[in-house]
Design a protein around this motif. Structure first.
Motif, PDB file in Angstrom:
ATOM      1  N   THR A 111       0.830  -1.195   0.000  1.00 59.22           N
ATOM      2  CA  THR A 111       0.000   0.000   0.000  1.00 59.22           C
ATOM      3  C   THR A 111       0.867   1.249   0.000  1.00 59.22           C
ATOM      4  O   THR A 111       2.069   1.188   0.236  1.00 59.22           O
ATOM      5  N   SER A 132      -3.386 -11.363   1.548  1.00 57.24           N
ATOM      6  CA  SER A 132      -4.219 -10.175   1.656  1.00 57.24           C
ATOM      7  C   SER A 132      -5.637 -10.519   1.209  1.00 57.24           C
ATOM      8  O   SER A 132      -5.816 -11.152   0.168  1.00 57.24           O
ATOM      9  N   GLU A 134      -7.890  -8.957  -0.301  1.00 56.73           N
ATOM     10  CA  GLU A 134      -8.262  -8.507  -1.638  1.00 56.73           C
ATOM     11  C   GLU A 134      -7.671  -9.376  -2.742  1.00 56.73           C
ATOM     12  O   GLU A 134      -8.027  -9.236  -3.919  1.00 56.73           O
ATOM     13  N   LEU A 180     -15.132  -9.803   5.946  1.00 57.59           N
ATOM     14  CA  LEU A 180     -14.002  -9.088   5.345  1.00 57.59           C
ATOM     15  C   LEU A 180     -12.815 -10.023   5.156  1.00 57.59           C
ATOM     16  O   LEU A 180     -12.118  -9.967   4.142  1.00 57.59           O
ATOM     17  N   GLY A 183     -12.808 -12.032   2.123  1.00 51.88           N
ATOM     18  CA  GLY A 183     -12.565 -11.343   0.861  1.00 51.88           C
ATOM     19  C   GLY A 183     -13.671 -10.418   0.401  1.00 51.88           C
ATOM     20  O   GLY A 183     -13.566  -9.825  -0.674  1.00 51.88           O
ATOM     21  N   SER A 185     -15.988  -7.071   0.099  1.00 56.46           N
ATOM     22  CA  SER A 185     -15.821  -5.634   0.253  1.00 56.46           C
ATOM     23  C   SER A 185     -16.804  -5.124   1.302  1.00 56.46           C
ATOM     24  O   SER A 185     -17.688  -5.859   1.760  1.00 56.46           O
TER      25      SER A 185
END
Length: 235
Positions: A111, A132, A134, A180, A183, A185
């Protein structure tokens, strides 16, 4: 040495990065995280036998120019019993599969501020495999390691246990972070729970405050899920 919650208080991290600016950035993120690390640094292009691996708990490798050099290093580290966490700004399905096939303990999205890197390094040092959230669906459906999946500790490594503040979380707060970590949103979690996205955001804010962390990823790392979606030891 362990912190009060059973986590390694200050894991020793070997940061392997070729680019000096990236090395400084990632080093600062590791030293300044919610659970700061002791950081050693090495140019990733040096031969692995020259890396200072004595008493290292985890190696963090920045993937800068393709996965191949990093994958070779991961295999060498695995042979030496050092878990590797790979950090990259962009991931593909092929790269993820290749990283875990090489023996990586975790893959993390880099990030802009390095959020969650120190917590991720601590989780891997404590014996967890990490992805992660995402990245769970990158490149299409397929088997994927879950975020903060526990593995049996070897070589005397400390178990990654949850700190006492987890007991202060409400049932709904645990449900939100279970989604979360799987995965979803914020909008998808809200839809699943049939509440407004603003309500989910409020739960997230409360959890971050209760756990004393700064990002969703750090909170997910601290919430190791049992099959029923609750952190182990809850209910």
């Amino acid at each position: 040495m362990e912190a009060s919650g059973g986590l390694l208080a200050r894991p020793v991290v070997l940061l392997a990065v070729h680019d000096p600016e990236s090395r400084d950035f990632l080093g600062a993120a590791l030293r300044g995280g919610g659970r700061p690390c002791v950081v050693r640094a090495v140019d990733a292009r040096r031969p692995l036998p020259q890396w200072p691996l004595d008493r290292v708990d985890v190696a963090v490798l920045a993937v800068e120019r393709g996965l191949l050099p990093a994958a070779a290093a991961v295999r060498g580290l695995a042979a030496r019993g050092v878990p590797a966490l790979l950090v990259a700004a962009h991931w593909t399905r092929h790269a993820l599969d290749a990283a875990f096939a090489a023996g990586a303990a975790g893959c993390l999205v880099r990030t802009g501020r390095g959020d969650g890197l120190a917590a991720a390094a601590g989780a891997v040092a404590a014996g967890h495999r990490l992805l992660s959230p995402e990245l769970l669906d990158v490149g299409g459906p397929g088997p994927r390691p879950r975020a903060a999946v526990p593995v049996h500790a070897e070589g005397g490594r400390a178990a990654f246990r949850r700190p006492d503040p987890l007991r202060t979380l409400t049932e709904r707060e645990r449900e939100v972070f279970a989604l979360l970590a799987a995965g979803l949103s914020t909008a998808e979690a809200a839809s699943s729970l049939q509440v407004a996205p603003s309500t989910v955001k409020s739960h997230i804010s409360h959890v971050l405050t209760k756990l004393g962390v700064r990002s969703r990823l750090e909170a997910v790392l601290l919430m190791q899920h049992a099959p029923d979606g609750r952190p182990c030891g809850q209910g």
